[in-house]
Design an enzyme around this catalytic site. Structure first.
Site, PDB file in Angstrom:
ATOM      1  N   ARG A   1     -11.144 -12.019  -5.077  1.00  0.00           N
ATOM      2  CA  ARG A   1     -12.540 -11.610  -5.271  1.00  0.00           C
ATOM      3  C   ARG A   1     -12.779 -10.997  -6.641  1.00  0.00           C
ATOM      4  O   ARG A   1     -13.788 -11.221  -7.254  1.00  0.00           O
ATOM      5  CB  ARG A   1     -12.956 -10.646  -4.163  1.00  0.00           C
ATOM      6  CG  ARG A   1     -13.006 -11.352  -2.835  1.00  0.00           C
ATOM      7  CD  ARG A   1     -13.395 -10.422  -1.731  1.00  0.00           C
ATOM      8  NE  ARG A   1     -12.603 -10.777  -0.570  1.00  0.00           N
ATOM      9  CZ  ARG A   1     -12.188  -9.949   0.327  1.00  0.00           C
ATOM     10  NH1 ARG A   1     -12.488  -8.695   0.264  1.00  0.00           N
ATOM     11  NH2 ARG A   1     -11.468 -10.362   1.337  1.00  0.00           N
TER      12      ARG A   1
ATOM     13  N   HIS B   1      -8.894   2.724  -6.152  1.00  0.00           N
ATOM     14  CA  HIS B   1      -8.211   1.766  -5.288  1.00  0.00           C
ATOM     15  C   HIS B   1      -6.712   1.983  -5.409  1.00  0.00           C
ATOM     16  O   HIS B   1      -6.197   2.160  -6.521  1.00  0.00           O
ATOM     17  CB  HIS B   1      -8.556   0.328  -5.665  1.00  0.00           C
ATOM     18  CG  HIS B   1     -10.002   0.019  -5.488  1.00  0.00           C
ATOM     19  ND1 HIS B   1     -10.542  -0.306  -4.270  1.00  0.00           N
ATOM     20  CD2 HIS B   1     -11.021   0.021  -6.376  1.00  0.00           C
ATOM     21  CE1 HIS B   1     -11.836  -0.502  -4.413  1.00  0.00           C
ATOM     22  NE2 HIS B   1     -12.156  -0.308  -5.684  1.00  0.00           N
TER      23      HIS B   1
ATOM     24  N   TYR C   1       0.798  -1.230   0.000  1.00  0.00           N
ATOM     25  CA  TYR C   1       0.000   0.000   0.000  1.00  0.00           C
ATOM     26  C   TYR C   1       0.828   1.277   0.000  1.00  0.00           C
ATOM     27  O   TYR C   1       0.266   2.366  -0.073  1.00  0.00           O
ATOM     28  CB  TYR C   1      -0.949   0.009   1.202  1.00  0.00           C
ATOM     29  CG  TYR C   1      -1.979  -1.078   1.149  1.00  0.00           C
ATOM     30  CD1 TYR C   1      -3.090  -0.972   0.321  1.00  0.00           C
ATOM     31  CD2 TYR C   1      -1.836  -2.241   1.906  1.00  0.00           C
ATOM     32  CE1 TYR C   1      -4.042  -1.981   0.259  1.00  0.00           C
ATOM     33  CE2 TYR C   1      -2.781  -3.257   1.848  1.00  0.00           C
ATOM     34  CZ  TYR C   1      -3.872  -3.113   1.030  1.00  0.00           C
ATOM     35  OH  TYR C   1      -4.812  -4.106   0.960  1.00  0.00           O
TER      36      TYR C   1
ATOM     37  N   ASN D   1     -12.997   5.188  -2.233  1.00  0.00           N
ATOM     38  CA  ASN D   1     -12.211   3.962  -2.122  1.00  0.00           C
ATOM     39  C   ASN D   1     -12.939   3.125  -1.070  1.00  0.00           C
ATOM     40  O   ASN D   1     -12.736   3.322   0.131  1.00  0.00           O
ATOM     41  CB  ASN D   1     -10.776   4.247  -1.696  1.00  0.00           C
ATOM     42  CG  ASN D   1      -9.937   2.994  -1.635  1.00  0.00           C
ATOM     43  OD1 ASN D   1     -10.449   1.893  -1.545  1.00  0.00           O
ATOM     44  ND2 ASN D   1      -8.630   3.168  -1.653  1.00  0.00           N
TER      45      ASN D   1
END
Length: 140
Positions: free
Chosen positions: A108, A99, A23, A73
């Protein structure tokens, strides 16, 4: 002047600490300051982050009639929070889904928000927010 609500979902308050290789090392506060620096005189920005689905829904409702767009987000809510999606749709505001990481790399792979979004920006780090806002300024 356009008014835009930037919503960040669960765990994004831990940016800079949480999995920095994935991240990045920038905190959400740093990212918000960068965004504000780029757009402060061009648009009116409102920032909101919560780990609570209920609080995000209430914030969206609170901004009914006030904002022109949302940049969201949804983080962990990306795959199942029809309640947040319904809140956005209920106030009839267009939105861009952002994102930090490429969500299509995880198992997913499908966002429930994408179908109704103006566009989806994924995997570009915090620059995705800047691209979303620049797009809204130019195109709408």
């Amino acid at each position: 002047m356009k008014k835009i609500l930037i919503i960040n979902g669960p765990n994004l308050n831990m940016l800079g600490i949480r999995e920095p290789k994935k991240y990045g090392t920038y905190s959400l506060n740093f990212i918000n300051k960068k965004i504000k620096h780029y757009f402060d005189k061009k648009i009116k920005l409102f920032f909101y982050q919560s780990n609570s689905e209920e609080k995000i829904i209430n914030k969206i409702h609170e901004f009914y009639g006030i904002i022109d767009y949302i940049v969201i987000n949804p983080a962990g809510y990306t795959y199942y929070s029809y309640s947040i999606l319904d809140a956005i749709l209920s106030i009839k505001v267009k939105y861009i889904e952002v994102h930090i990481t490429n969500i299509f790399r995880n198992k997913r792979k499908k966002s429930i928000f994408s179908k109704n979004a103006i566009c989806v920006i994924t995997g570009m780090g915090y620059i995705g927010y800047i691209i979303a806002l620049a797009y809204l300024i130019k195109m709408f």
